[in-house]
Motif scaffolding. Structure first.
Motif, short mmCIF file in Angstrom:
data_model
loop_
_atom_site.label_atom_id
_atom_site.label_comp_id
_atom_site.label_asym_id
_atom_site.label_seq_id
_atom_site.Cartn_x
_atom_site.Cartn_y
_atom_site.Cartn_z
N THR A 352 0.82 -1.22 0.00
CA THR A 352 0.00 0.00 0.00
C THR A 352 0.85 1.27 0.00
N ARG A 353 2.15 1.14 -0.02
CA ARG A 353 3.04 2.29 0.12
C ARG A 353 2.90 3.24 -1.08
N THR A 354 2.79 4.54 -0.78
CA THR A 354 2.80 5.57 -1.82
C THR A 354 3.96 6.55 -1.63
N GLN A 355 4.74 6.36 -0.59
CA GLN A 355 5.91 7.21 -0.37
C GLN A 355 7.08 6.68 -1.19
N PRO A 356 7.86 7.56 -1.84
CA PRO A 356 9.02 7.10 -2.59
C PRO A 356 10.07 6.47 -1.68
N LEU A 357 10.88 5.59 -2.26
CA LEU A 357 12.01 5.02 -1.55
C LEU A 357 13.12 6.07 -1.43
N ARG A 358 13.91 5.95 -0.39
CA ARG A 358 15.11 6.80 -0.23
C ARG A 358 16.31 5.96 -0.65
N VAL A 359 16.92 6.34 -1.77
CA VAL A 359 18.05 5.58 -2.30
C VAL A 359 19.19 6.55 -2.60
N ALA A 360 20.25 6.47 -1.86
CA ALA A 360 21.44 7.32 -2.08
C ALA A 360 21.06 8.80 -2.15
N GLY A 361 20.17 9.20 -1.28
CA GLY A 361 19.76 10.60 -1.23
C GLY A 361 18.76 11.01 -2.29
N VAL A 362 18.28 10.06 -3.08
CA VAL A 362 17.30 10.34 -4.13
C VAL A 362 15.97 9.69 -3.76
N ARG A 363 14.88 10.43 -3.99
CA ARG A 363 13.55 9.87 -3.76
C ARG A 363 13.10 9.15 -5.03
N VAL A 364 12.94 7.84 -4.93
CA VAL A 364 12.69 6.98 -6.09
C VAL A 364 11.29 6.37 -5.99
N GLY A 365 10.51 6.57 -7.05
CA GLY A 365 9.20 5.93 -7.14
C GLY A 365 9.35 4.59 -7.83
N ASP A 366 9.06 3.51 -7.10
CA ASP A 366 9.29 2.16 -7.62
C ASP A 366 7.98 1.50 -8.03
N ALA A 367 8.07 0.54 -8.95
CA ALA A 367 6.94 -0.30 -9.34
C ALA A 367 7.51 -1.67 -9.68
N ILE A 368 6.71 -2.72 -9.45
CA ILE A 368 7.16 -4.08 -9.72
C ILE A 368 6.26 -4.69 -10.79
N CYS A 369 6.84 -4.99 -11.93
CA CYS A 369 6.20 -5.69 -13.04
C CYS A 369 4.88 -5.04 -13.46
N PHE A 370 3.75 -5.75 -13.33
CA PHE A 370 2.46 -5.26 -13.82
C PHE A 370 2.00 -4.00 -13.11
N ASP A 371 2.60 -3.67 -11.97
CA ASP A 371 2.25 -2.43 -11.27
C ASP A 371 2.34 -1.21 -12.18
N VAL A 372 3.25 -1.26 -13.17
CA VAL A 372 3.48 -0.09 -14.00
C VAL A 372 2.23 0.28 -14.81
N ALA A 373 1.32 -0.65 -15.01
CA ALA A 373 0.13 -0.39 -15.83
C ALA A 373 -1.01 0.23 -15.02
N TYR A 374 -0.86 0.29 -13.69
CA TYR A 374 -1.94 0.79 -12.83
C TYR A 374 -1.72 2.25 -12.48
N ASP A 375 -2.81 2.99 -12.42
CA ASP A 375 -2.73 4.43 -12.13
C ASP A 375 -2.51 4.74 -10.65
N ASP A 376 -2.64 3.76 -9.78
CA ASP A 376 -2.53 4.03 -8.35
C ASP A 376 -1.16 3.65 -7.78
N VAL A 377 -0.16 3.47 -8.63
CA VAL A 377 1.16 3.07 -8.15
C VAL A 377 2.18 4.19 -8.34
N MET A 378 2.56 4.49 -9.56
CA MET A 378 3.59 5.52 -9.78
C MET A 378 3.09 6.95 -9.60
N PRO A 379 1.93 7.31 -10.14
CA PRO A 379 1.48 8.70 -9.97
C PRO A 379 1.40 9.18 -8.52
#
Length: 522
Positions: A352-379
């Motif tokens: 259910t996470r909508t907060q970006p990951l913290r990676v090397a000082g960068v806020r990264v929005g992640d998605a896994i496989c089919f997640d990329v096709a859904y509007d409630d993951v990356m946006p």
């Protein structure tokens, strides 16, 4: 009626051809127009049947990759369910066509249908949304303004305006009006290509994307899952050697794909030791894709940020596990123990996470496989501050199909929609680095071991699509409901007055003159 069914089948085939792997995108409005023309002037039930035939031809061919990769049973079940939505839309066509400017209302209904089937039943199936066919066309930049939902609406509207123009040409009725409307819709679609939405960059970072490859036949991640992990460890250690020798730039972090570990990476053993070896060698965080235990009955599909100093930290959990692929819905009622379903011994939980990951000082929005096709993951992650997007995917099951091309096209559109650079790591599928305008900056050949090291842009600015969020879907849903109510009233009234009129004469007609044989004798 036979001609209507044939026209619907042609429309479904044209729509399939607008997507990968054929990707003749200009066929899309003609396919949508065929849907409107095939259901024209039909009663509700017949329109529903014609819509269903369109859906069957389109969806069974669009996801034909599932037949060979997952199995004919899964293909038949999923394609049948998705085809039903086009039949249900067909039931609404006679109601919506009674309204003025019906292409507008039918386009809203089409878009609403796509929204519903993308989330239901279970987690739905977004594949086949009209917007997903727009990559590498002049319409693609419009997604930064209107989002996936808005772009689907405009494409549907273009198709239905084309159908209305064809009807006007046949009946010599208001041809200029509908020609102007069609031109206006096309202008709205392609204007962003002339005036694209440029997102200002706030900085850069360097990311290394690892594609380790899958041993054996290449389409079974479990054939040698420890070998998969070893491949990614060795590729990362090799990257560290190249950096030390000056043959490659030093990355700020490394991205591994989904299923780079098929067992819990936190458990002591060869997998855990391999991850630590890779992280220690490269001396920057590695985003590991792993299956994590969550008790005796559940697992999690996660992206785990593994730091060389602090160890495992931030995690993203896949939002949309695949029903009957990664979990069994209603297992307490029905627990199958046959075929491929018997292999799903534990259900995958949704994140259910909508907060970006913290990676090397960068806020990264992640998605896994089919997640990329859904509007409630990356946006949502972009709206919460993601500066860069990543996709961790396996795709090994689909490596010999065109699914990987379809997913990569969706991924590129996500980059444009968000105005963000995007890195894709696949085990052996389509790995690449994508610029914020959808351009593929670097890519790896499928079924190879490769490491892509690229400097990518960062941004915190929001495109209009990101600012709109879910409001387009809500708006089109409300428009559809209002149009259906209004159309139902108009349709019912129209049915009451359909049929031949029975005029009652105002005066009694005069009696006929007698024939000569009937004349009185004088």
């Amino acid at each position: 009626m036979v001609q209507r069914l044939l026209l619907a089948a042609v429309g479904g085939a044209l729509l399939t051809a607008s997507f990968e792997p054929v990707a003749i995108a200009w066929l899309l409005p003609f396919g949508v127009a065929c849907y409107a023309l095939a259901t024209r002037d039909l009663a509700v039930r017949r329109a529903g049947l014609v819509g269903l035939v369109f859906g069957i031809v389109f969806y069974f061919s669009h996801i034909s990759w599932m037949r060979a990769s997952i199995g004919p049973d899964a293909w038949l079940a999923l394609a049948s369910v998705e085809a039903l939505f086009y039949g249900l839309l067909g039931l609404a066509v006679p109601l919506l066509r009674r309204l003025p400017a019906w292409p507008l209302w039918l386009a809203a209904a089409w878009t609403t249908m796509e929204t519903v089937r993308s989330g239901w039943p279970f987690s739905g199936m977004p594949w086949g949304r009209l917007a997903f066919a727009a990559i590498d066309t002049p319409a693609a930049p419009a997604v930064a303004y209107a989002g996936m939902t808005g772009l689907s609406f405009l494409l549907a509207l273009a198709g239905f305006c084309l159908a209305r123009l064809a009807e006007a040409l046949l009946t010599r009725e208001r041809r200029r009006v509908w020609a102007a409307v069609a031109v206006g819709v096309l202008a709205a679609l392609v204007t962003p290509a002339v005036v694209p939405y440029d997102v200002a960059e706030s900085g850069t970072t360097t990311v290394a994307v690892v594609q380790g490859d899958v041993p054996g036949p290449g389409n079974d991640i479990l054939w040698d899952h420890r070998g998969v992990t070893r491949n990614h460890v060795d590729a990362t250690v090799g990257l560290a050697a190249d950096v030390a020798a000056g043959r490659a730039p030093r990355p700020d972090f490394v991205l591994w794909p989904e299923n780079s570990t098929a067992v819990d990476p936190f458990e002591r053993g060869a997998v855990n030791a391999g991850i630590r070896e890779a992280v220690a060698a490269v001396q920057v965080p590695v985003v590991v894709g792993g299956i994590v235990d969550d008790g005796p009955d559940h697992v999690l599909n996660q992206g785990v940020v593994w730091d060389p100093v602090t160890g495992p930290g931030d995690r993203y959990t896949k939002h949309h596990p695949v029903p009957y692929g990664e979990y069994i819905p209603f297992r307490d009622i029905w627990d199958p123990k046959f075929g491929q379903l018997a292999l799903i011994s534990r259900d995958m939980k949704s994140g259910t996470r909508t907060q970006p990951l913290r990676v090397a000082g960068v806020r990264v929005g992640d998605a896994i496989c089919f997640d990329v096709a859904y509007d409630d993951v990356m946006p949502p992650q972009v709206r919460d501050g993601a500066e860069l997007l990543t996709v961790q995917t396996s795709n090994a099951s689909f490596i010999f199909t065109h699914q990987i091309e379809q997913q990569f096209a969706i991924t590129r559109l996500r980059a444009i929609e968000a105005g963000r650079w995007l890195a894709v790591a696949s085990t052996n599928g389509q790995t690449g680095v994508i610029a914020s305008d959808g351009t593929v900056v670097a890519s790896a050949q499928p079924r190879t071991t490769a490491v892509l090291v690229e400097e990518v842009g960062l941004s915190t600015a929001l495109t209009p699509a990101m600012r709109l969020g879910p409001w387009p879907s809500r708006l089109f849903t409300l428009l559809t409901l209002a149009a259906l109510v209004s159309g139902a009233v108009t349709y019912r009234r129209g049915r009451e007055f359909d049929g031949p009129a029975q005029d009652v004469p105002a005066v009694e007609p005069p009696a006929p003159s007698p024939t000569p044989s009937e004349a009185p004798v004088v």
